[in-house]
Enzyme design. Structure first.
Site, PDB file in Angstrom:
ATOM      1  N   LYS A 116       9.000   6.006  -5.130  1.00  0.00           N
ATOM      2  CA  LYS A 116       9.925   4.948  -4.663  1.00  0.00           C
ATOM      3  C   LYS A 116       9.544   3.553  -5.169  1.00  0.00           C
ATOM      4  O   LYS A 116      10.356   2.622  -5.147  1.00  0.00           O
ATOM      5  CB  LYS A 116       9.936   4.908  -3.120  1.00  0.00           C
ATOM      6  CG  LYS A 116      10.730   6.022  -2.490  1.00  0.00           C
ATOM      7  CD  LYS A 116      11.035   5.742  -1.036  1.00  0.00           C
ATOM      8  CE  LYS A 116      12.273   4.912  -0.873  1.00  0.00           C
ATOM      9  NZ  LYS A 116      13.504   5.685  -0.721  1.00  0.00           N
ATOM     10  N   ASP A 161       1.057 -40.611  -2.991  1.00  0.00           N
ATOM     11  CA  ASP A 161       0.062 -40.983  -4.001  1.00  0.00           C
ATOM     12  C   ASP A 161      -0.415 -39.700  -4.691  1.00  0.00           C
ATOM     13  O   ASP A 161       0.248 -38.671  -4.592  1.00  0.00           O
ATOM     14  CB  ASP A 161      -1.066 -41.857  -3.403  1.00  0.00           C
ATOM     15  CG  ASP A 161      -1.826 -41.152  -2.310  1.00  0.00           C
ATOM     16  OD1 ASP A 161      -1.512 -39.971  -2.039  1.00  0.00           O
ATOM     17  OD2 ASP A 161      -2.733 -41.762  -1.730  1.00  0.00           O
ATOM     18  N   GLU A 181     -13.927  -7.288   5.091  1.00  0.00           N
ATOM     19  CA  GLU A 181     -13.447  -6.536   6.267  1.00  0.00           C
ATOM     20  C   GLU A 181     -14.470  -6.506   7.405  1.00  0.00           C
ATOM     21  O   GLU A 181     -14.342  -5.710   8.327  1.00  0.00           O
ATOM     22  CB  GLU A 181     -13.099  -5.106   5.855  1.00  0.00           C
ATOM     23  CG  GLU A 181     -12.092  -5.054   4.708  1.00  0.00           C
ATOM     24  CD  GLU A 181     -11.479  -3.691   4.512  1.00  0.00           C
ATOM     25  OE1 GLU A 181     -10.716  -3.258   5.359  1.00  0.00           O
ATOM     26  OE2 GLU A 181     -11.793  -3.070   3.481  1.00  0.00           O
ATOM     27  N   ARG A 203      -6.679   1.557  -5.005  1.00  0.00           N
ATOM     28  CA  ARG A 203      -7.749   1.231  -4.058  1.00  0.00           C
ATOM     29  C   ARG A 203      -8.661   2.444  -3.935  1.00  0.00           C
ATOM     30  O   ARG A 203      -8.236   3.498  -3.477  1.00  0.00           O
ATOM     31  CB  ARG A 203      -7.199   0.847  -2.681  1.00  0.00           C
ATOM     32  CG  ARG A 203      -8.353   0.481  -1.729  1.00  0.00           C
ATOM     33  CD  ARG A 203      -7.888  -0.231  -0.485  1.00  0.00           C
ATOM     34  NE  ARG A 203      -7.260   0.643   0.485  1.00  0.00           N
ATOM     35  CZ  ARG A 203      -7.020   0.298   1.757  1.00  0.00           C
ATOM     36  NH1 ARG A 203      -7.352  -0.912   2.199  1.00  0.00           N
ATOM     37  NH2 ARG A 203      -6.432   1.134   2.582  1.00  0.00           N
ATOM     38  N   ILE A 208       2.875  -2.890   4.094  1.00  0.00           N
ATOM     39  CA  ILE A 208       2.740  -1.428   4.166  1.00  0.00           C
ATOM     40  C   ILE A 208       4.079  -0.710   4.171  1.00  0.00           C
ATOM     41  O   ILE A 208       4.121   0.506   4.056  1.00  0.00           O
ATOM     42  CB  ILE A 208       1.967  -1.001   5.440  1.00  0.00           C
ATOM     43  CG1 ILE A 208       2.564  -1.680   6.681  1.00  0.00           C
ATOM     44  CG2 ILE A 208       0.479  -1.271   5.305  1.00  0.00           C
ATOM     45  CD1 ILE A 208       2.267  -0.963   7.959  1.00  0.00           C
ATOM     46  N   HIS A 209       5.179  -1.477   4.324  1.00  0.00           N
ATOM     47  CA  HIS A 209       6.486  -0.815   4.483  1.00  0.00           C
ATOM     48  C   HIS A 209       7.546  -1.612   3.712  1.00  0.00           C
ATOM     49  O   HIS A 209       7.497  -2.853   3.692  1.00  0.00           O
ATOM     50  CB  HIS A 209       6.844  -0.749   5.970  1.00  0.00           C
ATOM     51  CG  HIS A 209       8.018   0.129   6.256  1.00  0.00           C
ATOM     52  ND1 HIS A 209       9.319  -0.303   6.116  1.00  0.00           N
ATOM     53  CD2 HIS A 209       8.093   1.425   6.682  1.00  0.00           C
ATOM     54  CE1 HIS A 209      10.147   0.686   6.429  1.00  0.00           C
ATOM     55  NE2 HIS A 209       9.433   1.749   6.773  1.00  0.00           N
ATOM     56  N   ASP A 255      -9.889  -3.920  10.167  1.00  0.00           N
ATOM     57  CA  ASP A 255     -11.306  -3.534  10.194  1.00  0.00           C
ATOM     58  C   ASP A 255     -12.162  -4.706  10.660  1.00  0.00           C
ATOM     59  O   ASP A 255     -13.158  -4.522  11.354  1.00  0.00           O
ATOM     60  CB  ASP A 255     -11.764  -3.079   8.803  1.00  0.00           C
ATOM     61  CG  ASP A 255     -11.466  -1.612   8.573  1.00  0.00           C
ATOM     62  OD1 ASP A 255     -11.987  -0.780   9.333  1.00  0.00           O
ATOM     63  OD2 ASP A 255     -10.684  -1.303   7.658  1.00  0.00           O
ATOM     64  N   TYR A 262       0.839  -1.196   0.000  1.00  0.00           N
ATOM     65  CA  TYR A 262       0.000   0.000   0.000  1.00  0.00           C
ATOM     66  C   TYR A 262       0.877   1.249   0.000  1.00  0.00           C
ATOM     67  O   TYR A 262       1.865   1.321   0.731  1.00  0.00           O
ATOM     68  CB  TYR A 262      -0.866   0.047   1.255  1.00  0.00           C
ATOM     69  CG  TYR A 262      -1.960  -0.987   1.273  1.00  0.00           C
ATOM     70  CD1 TYR A 262      -3.135  -0.776   0.557  1.00  0.00           C
ATOM     71  CD2 TYR A 262      -1.829  -2.154   2.010  1.00  0.00           C
ATOM     72  CE1 TYR A 262      -4.149  -1.725   0.579  1.00  0.00           C
ATOM     73  CE2 TYR A 262      -2.830  -3.099   2.031  1.00  0.00           C
ATOM     74  CZ  TYR A 262      -3.991  -2.882   1.318  1.00  0.00           C
ATOM     75  OH  TYR A 262      -4.989  -3.808   1.332  1.00  0.00           O
TER      76      TYR A 262
HETATM   77  O1  1VU Z   1      13.786   7.837   3.273  1.00  0.00           O
HETATM   78  P1  1VU Z   1      12.837   7.923   2.113  1.00  0.00           P
HETATM   79  O2  1VU Z   1      11.820   9.002   2.293  1.00  0.00           O
HETATM   80  O3  1VU Z   1      13.502   7.941   0.780  1.00  0.00           O
HETATM   81  O4  1VU Z   1      11.989   6.533   2.152  1.00  0.00           O
HETATM   82  C1  1VU Z   1      11.305   6.168   3.322  1.00  0.00           C
HETATM   83  C2  1VU Z   1       9.837   6.085   3.004  1.00  0.00           C
HETATM   84  O5  1VU Z   1       9.367   7.127   2.193  1.00  0.00           O
HETATM   85  C3  1VU Z   1       9.745   4.743   2.289  1.00  0.00           C
HETATM   86  N1  1VU Z   1       8.425   4.121   2.491  1.00  0.00           N
HETATM   87  C4  1VU Z   1       7.617   3.760   1.482  1.00  0.00           C
HETATM   88  N2  1VU Z   1       7.743   3.843   0.167  1.00  0.00           N
HETATM   89  C5  1VU Z   1       6.708   3.386  -0.575  1.00  0.00           C
HETATM   90  N3  1VU Z   1       5.590   2.855  -0.033  1.00  0.00           N
HETATM   91  C6  1VU Z   1       5.443   2.769   1.275  1.00  0.00           C
HETATM   92  N4  1VU Z   1       4.315   2.234   1.782  1.00  0.00           N
HETATM   93  C7  1VU Z   1       6.488   3.215   2.108  1.00  0.00           C
HETATM   94  N5  1VU Z   1       6.660   3.260   3.453  1.00  0.00           N
HETATM   95  C8  1VU Z   1       7.843   3.817   3.658  1.00  0.00           C
HETATM   96  O6  1VU Z   1      10.725   3.925   2.902  1.00  0.00           O
HETATM   97  C9  1VU Z   1      11.720   4.717   3.551  1.00  0.00           C
HETATM   98  C10 1VU Z   1      11.737   4.350   5.016  1.00  0.00           C
HETATM   99  O7  1VU Z   1      10.476   4.698   5.572  1.00  0.00           O
HETATM  100  P2  1VU Z   1      10.323   5.033   7.115  1.00  0.00           P
HETATM  101  O8  1VU Z   1      10.755   3.852   7.915  1.00  0.00           O
HETATM  102  O9  1VU Z   1      10.989   6.329   7.423  1.00  0.00           O
HETATM  103  O10 1VU Z   1       8.765   5.124   7.263  1.00  0.00           O
HETATM  104  P3  1VU Z   1       7.820   6.401   7.146  1.00  0.00           P
HETATM  105  O11 1VU Z   1       7.763   7.076   8.479  1.00  0.00           O
HETATM  106  O12 1VU Z   1       8.178   7.240   5.964  1.00  0.00           O
HETATM  107  O13 1VU Z   1       6.430   5.710   6.855  1.00  0.00           O
HETATM  108  C11 1VU Z   1       5.853   4.755   7.758  1.00  0.00           C
HETATM  109  C12 1VU Z   1       4.421   4.516   7.266  1.00  0.00           C
HETATM  110  C13 1VU Z   1       3.794   3.391   8.062  1.00  0.00           C
HETATM  111  C14 1VU Z   1       3.614   5.808   7.494  1.00  0.00           C
HETATM  112  C15 1VU Z   1       4.504   4.151   5.758  1.00  0.00           C
HETATM  113  O14 1VU Z   1       5.209   2.954   5.646  1.00  0.00           O
HETATM  114  C16 1VU Z   1       3.178   4.080   5.045  1.00  0.00           C
HETATM  115  O15 1VU Z   1       2.580   5.106   4.739  1.00  0.00           O
HETATM  116  N6  1VU Z   1       2.697   2.873   4.749  1.00  0.00           N
HETATM  117  C17 1VU Z   1       1.462   2.658   4.049  1.00  0.00           C
HETATM  118  C18 1VU Z   1       0.277   3.010   4.931  1.00  0.00           C
HETATM  119  C19 1VU Z   1      -1.030   2.734   4.253  1.00  0.00           C
HETATM  120  O16 1VU Z   1      -1.169   2.880   3.054  1.00  0.00           O
HETATM  121  N7  1VU Z   1      -2.026   2.322   5.058  1.00  0.00           N
HETATM  122  C20 1VU Z   1      -3.313   1.981   4.583  1.00  0.00           C
HETATM  123  C21 1VU Z   1      -3.327   0.605   3.996  1.00  0.00           C
HETATM  124  S1  1VU Z   1      -3.226  -0.693   5.135  1.00  0.00           S
HETATM  125  C22 1VU Z   1      -4.799  -1.223   5.269  1.00  0.00           C
HETATM  126  O17 1VU Z   1      -5.703  -0.574   4.899  1.00  0.00           O
HETATM  127  C23 1VU Z   1      -5.023  -2.568   5.872  1.00  0.00           C
HETATM  128  C24 1VU Z   1      -5.948  -3.375   5.055  1.00  0.00           C
END
Ligand code: 1VU
Length: 296
Positions: free
Chosen positions: A13, A272, A123, A59, A224-225, A158, A2
């Site tokens: 990225k 089998d 969900e 989505r 997510i990460h 959810d 995501y």
């Molecule tokens: O250092 P850089 O800025 O170059 O890169 C960071 C960061 O930007 C990148 N990164 C990602 N790139 C693409 N997609 C991602 N999902 C993503 N997450 C991180 O990786 C480098 C390291 O990141 P970080 O450890 O510093 O993490 P952040 O604080 O930037 O971000 C953490 C969160 C959790 C906020 C981030 O990973 C994120 O937004 N994830 C997706 C969240 C999401 O879409 N949630 C809703 C769907 S889940 C759901 O609905 C369940 C069914």
């Protein structure tokens, strides 16, 4: 994987992350006051970014939210349309019918004639109970809608909120729901995508959970990460030893069939037909993950 639809840096990225599928999110990963920004950013970046081997899915918001229409109308303005649409919180057949009508209306506004891979999400308790009917209806709608159902995804967090469960790292509270999702999806020949782990720094529990999901029959897992990508990919890919085992078993099975033996012993175990089918699954998956393996 995501990626929040309004986070341009993260979307850029994606080509570096080696993910199979990126989900550009208009829903829960985007704050209510950033929905327009997410729609505009996704539409623009679908045309600007070369996502390489990564499949791009959008989505949209749920039918119930009444935001999905605006998501669809915006995204369909892109020249490079996403290969798929993910529809969250599908609780009933009626919601799927409403989505199909909205998508048909949105596609009628553009020149292209796309067919999207549709990924529905389970969900809630209602969504889980109605899953069979929903998948049946998706099949009925295929001839008159611009989609084909490709996968079912389990939205665990959810779901926990809906049934009043507390989410734990071993996910025991979700075992029944996961099994129901995987069995129902497979009965309709669909991919089943397992739960997400929001505790993205706990890589050990992710590894355990991913290996369990793969053994249960799930096709893949939501992430997510970036930290989670290699762990999940490894868990869902057969190991080289497993591929060697499967190829050896298939050969031994063929030899024993020619000798008129339906059951025989291979590496100390009774083999089998069901073992043959499982070994064929392993080889098929290995070839899908790494096409060059078929030449080895
Ligand atoms: O250092 P850089 O800025 O170059 O890169 C960071 C960061 O930007 C990148 N990164 C990602 N790139 C693409 N997609 C991602 N999902 C993503 N997450 C991180 O990786 C480098 C390291 O990141 P970080 O450890 O510093 O993490 P952040 O604080 O930037 O971000 C953490 C969160 C959790 C906020 C981030 O990973 C994120 O937004 N994830 C997706 C969240 C999401 O879409 N949630 C809703 C769907 S889940 C759901 O609905 C369940 C069914």
């Amino acid at each position: 994987m995501y990626v929040p639809g309004n986070d341009e840096r993260k979307i850029h990225k994606i080509p570096t992350l080696d993910v199979d599928c990126a989900v550009l999110d208009c829903e829960d990963g985007v704050a209510a006051n950033k929905k327009d920004e997410a729609r505009a950013t996704i539409t623009r970046l679908l045309d600007e970014v070369d996502f390489g081997r990564t499949e791009c899915v959008v989505r949209v918001n749920s039918v119930d939210s009444e935001l999905a229409d605006d998501d669809l109308l915006a995204i369909l303005q892109a020249k490079n349309l996403p290969s798929g649409i993910m529809l969250p919180k599908v609780d009933s057949v009626e919601e799927l019918q409403q989505f199909a009508a909205n998508l048909n209306a949105a596609v009628a506004e553009i020149e292209a004639n796309p067919i999207f891979n549709l990924i529905t999400m389970v969900e809630s308790a209602r969504g889980l109970m109605n899953l069979q009917a929903i998948l049946q209806e998706a099949g009925n709608l295929v001839d008159m809608s611009p989609f084909r159902l490709a996968a079912v995804t389990f939205g665990s967090d959810d779901f926990c909120a809906d049934i009043g469960a507390s989410r734990t790292s071993d996910a025991k509270e979700l075992m029944y729901a996961r099994q129901k999702v995987v069995v129902t999806a497979k009965a309709f020949g669909l991919q089943a995508i397992d739960l997400v782990s929001i505790d993205f720094k706990d890589t050990e529990s992710l590894r355990r959970q991913s290996e369990e999901g793969a053994k249960m029959g799930f096709t893949g897992k939501q992430v997510i990460h970036p930290l989670q990508v290699p762990i999940v990919q490894q868990a869902f890919s057969p190991s080289p030893e497993r591929v060697v085992w499967a190829r050896g078993l298939i050969q031994a099975f063929q030899k024993h069939q020619q000798e008129g033996k339906g059951a025989f012993v291979y590496e100390g175990k009774m083999i089998d037909k069901p073992s043959l089918l499982q070994a064929q699954n392993v080889v098929q998956l290995a070839e899908a993950v790494e096409p060059s393996i078929s030449q080895e």
